[in-house]
Scaffold this active site. Structure first.
Site, PDB file in Angstrom:
ATOM      1  N   SER A 172     -22.576  51.484  40.539  1.00 48.30           N
ATOM      2  CA  SER A 172     -21.309  51.586  41.019  1.00 48.30           C
ATOM      3  C   SER A 172     -20.039  50.800  40.127  1.00 48.30           C
ATOM      4  O   SER A 172     -18.881  51.213  40.688  1.00 48.30           O
ATOM      5  CB  SER A 172     -21.384  50.616  42.444  1.00 48.30           C
ATOM      6  OG  SER A 172     -22.010  49.370  41.787  1.00 48.30           O
TER       7      SER A 172
ATOM      8  N   LYS B 249     -14.120  51.367  43.815  1.00 48.01           N
ATOM      9  CA  LYS B 249     -13.304  50.816  44.728  1.00 48.01           C
ATOM     10  C   LYS B 249     -12.042  51.595  44.812  1.00 48.01           C
ATOM     11  O   LYS B 249     -11.170  51.303  45.819  1.00 48.01           O
ATOM     12  CB  LYS B 249     -13.025  49.316  44.095  1.00 48.01           C
ATOM     13  CG  LYS B 249     -14.222  48.348  44.254  1.00 48.01           C
ATOM     14  CD  LYS B 249     -14.209  48.227  45.857  1.00 48.01           C
ATOM     15  CE  LYS B 249     -15.244  46.905  45.858  1.00 48.01           C
ATOM     16  NZ  LYS B 249     -15.549  46.399  47.251  1.00 48.01           N
TER      17      LYS B 249
END
Length: 409
Positions: free
Chosen positions: A311, A61
């Site tokens: 992720s 992110k």
């Protein structure tokens, strides 16, 4: 930075991703690509893990947040930024803002895990707890933006966010030029869209497979309908991909460029997280483990070499404990049984002796002697055992029955 193109011109979109990569040099880590022998044997061709769980702030992110905030005008920067998130996006925005000298306010749900709240504050954001679910938190952040003039930083539905996330795709092609399939989790779609536009522009032959949790799979119905469709109540332990509606910007890119979207169950997510921890020695959150879950559920469906993108690794320790238990249970390594015994001295000791012979580890035992369901000379025992797998579970149960114990279930 401005996103200059549309989904119909992926070569130009690649320029934006390359620009984002230059912008992130020295900011985001080029995360490791690790081989997985276990998954390689299972799939029948090389499988590599792209470890974005080891990225700064614990997820990809930061990439999109930094590119988005970098593109703000001086006036916008002076007004500050605001975001809403239960964890990963919050930390990415907080760190990116601090690095760029921009004031940040992050709204998080009241029940957000304490480690994530603490980390967001430590990265420099002012944290405001509001709402019980992310939708309420999101509304509060947007209202704050309207009232104060702060720029709202959306977690996935903005071109600059997508360009930043797409840098992961460029790294994969540099680290594994022979890759044939990339598997990655999908929530709102910003990450998958960014990776897809970068990879497809350079290697259109590479297959991109998105993975969603079965209880929060907004993309399959949306792709079938040809437009974003909202889910009434998405439910999954994988909060990183727990999104009820695709983003408008990433949806069109995913519709055009992602080859397939698969779903995985909660049991498969638990088993994948456990495998990452035991076999790869990597702490991965459920959303980050979703590509591994897809490989485990249907290993023959993926042409290798395969890159599975982990992720994120921001998982609350208490949730991790529950997930590991669930994963071990799904893998047949926990066994819960209820037995009816004759209530007389020595029977419980005999039961424990039988379990010792069967090589089952007792984790918990409950002994009930007074209950309306029981006869005058009966007792009931609840057993929670650690076993070696499904076959061992069957062997333990068979051994108890052979020893004369009445197994209720």
């Amino acid at each position: 930075m401005s996103f200059r193109t549309t989904a119909s011109h992926p070569a130009l979109i690649l320029d934006d991703v390359r620009g984002a990569q230059k912008m992130l040099s020295g900011v985001a880590r080029v995360t490791a690509l690790e081989g997985s022998r276990h998954l390689t044997e299972l799939v029948g061709s090389p499988v590599h893990l792209k470890c974005e769980n080891l990225q700064r702030t614990g997820s990809f992110k930061l990439r999109g947040a930094y590119v988005r905030i970098s593109g703000l005008t001086p006036v916008e920067r002076a007004a500050g930024v605001v975001a809403a998130s239960a964890g990963n996006h919050a930390q990415g925005v907080a760190l990116a803002s601090s690095l760029l000298g921009v004031r940040s306010t992050v709204f998080m749900p009241v029940g957000a895990p304490l480690p994530k709240v603490a980390a967001t504050r430590e990265y420099g954001a002012e944290v405001r707890l509001h709402g019980q679910v992310v939708d309420e938190t999101l509304a509060a952040a947007q209202q704050y933006a309207e009232e104060t003039g702060a720029v709202f930083i959306h977690p996935f539905d903005h071109p600059d966010i997508i360009a930043g996330q797409g840098t992961v795709g460029l790294e994969i092609l540099e680290q594994c030029p022979e890759v044939r399939t990339i598997v990655l989790g999908i929530g709102g779609g910003g990450f998958a869209a960014g990776v897809a536009v970068a990879v497809k522009a350079l290697r259109p032959d590479v297959r991109i497979v998105g993975v969603q949790a079965e209880g929060a799979a907004c993309y399959p119905p949306s792709l079938a309908a040809g437009h974003p469709v909202s889910l009434d109540s998405p439910a999954t332990m994988a909060d990183g991909i727990k999104v009820g509606r695709p983003g408008d910007v990433p949806f069109r890119l995913i519709e055009e460029l992602v080859d397939e979207v698969r779903t995985v169950t909660e049991d498969e997510l638990s088993s994948a997280l456990l495998l990452c921890l035991e076999r790869a020695k990597l702490v991965v959150e459920p959303a980050g483990a979703s590509p591994v879950a897809a490989l485990l559920s249907d290993p023959q469906a993926f042409r290798g070499p395969v890159v599975a993108v982990l992720s994120g690794g921001n998982v609350d320790p208490l949730l991790m404990q529950r997930i590991l238990r669930h994963g071990m249970s799904a893998a047949g390594r926990y066994l819960s049984l209820r037995l009816r015994l004759t209530d007389r001295p020595g029977v419980l000791a005999a039961l424990l002796a039988a379990l010792t012979v069967a090589d089952a580890n007792v984790l918990d035992i409950g002994h009930v002697r007074t209950d309306p369901r029981l006869g005058l000379t009966e007792a009931e025992v609840d057993l929670h055992l650690e076993t070696k797998g499904p076959q061992h579970c069957a062997e333990v149960e068979a051994a108890l029955r052979a020893a004369g114990f009445r197994v209720m279930g």
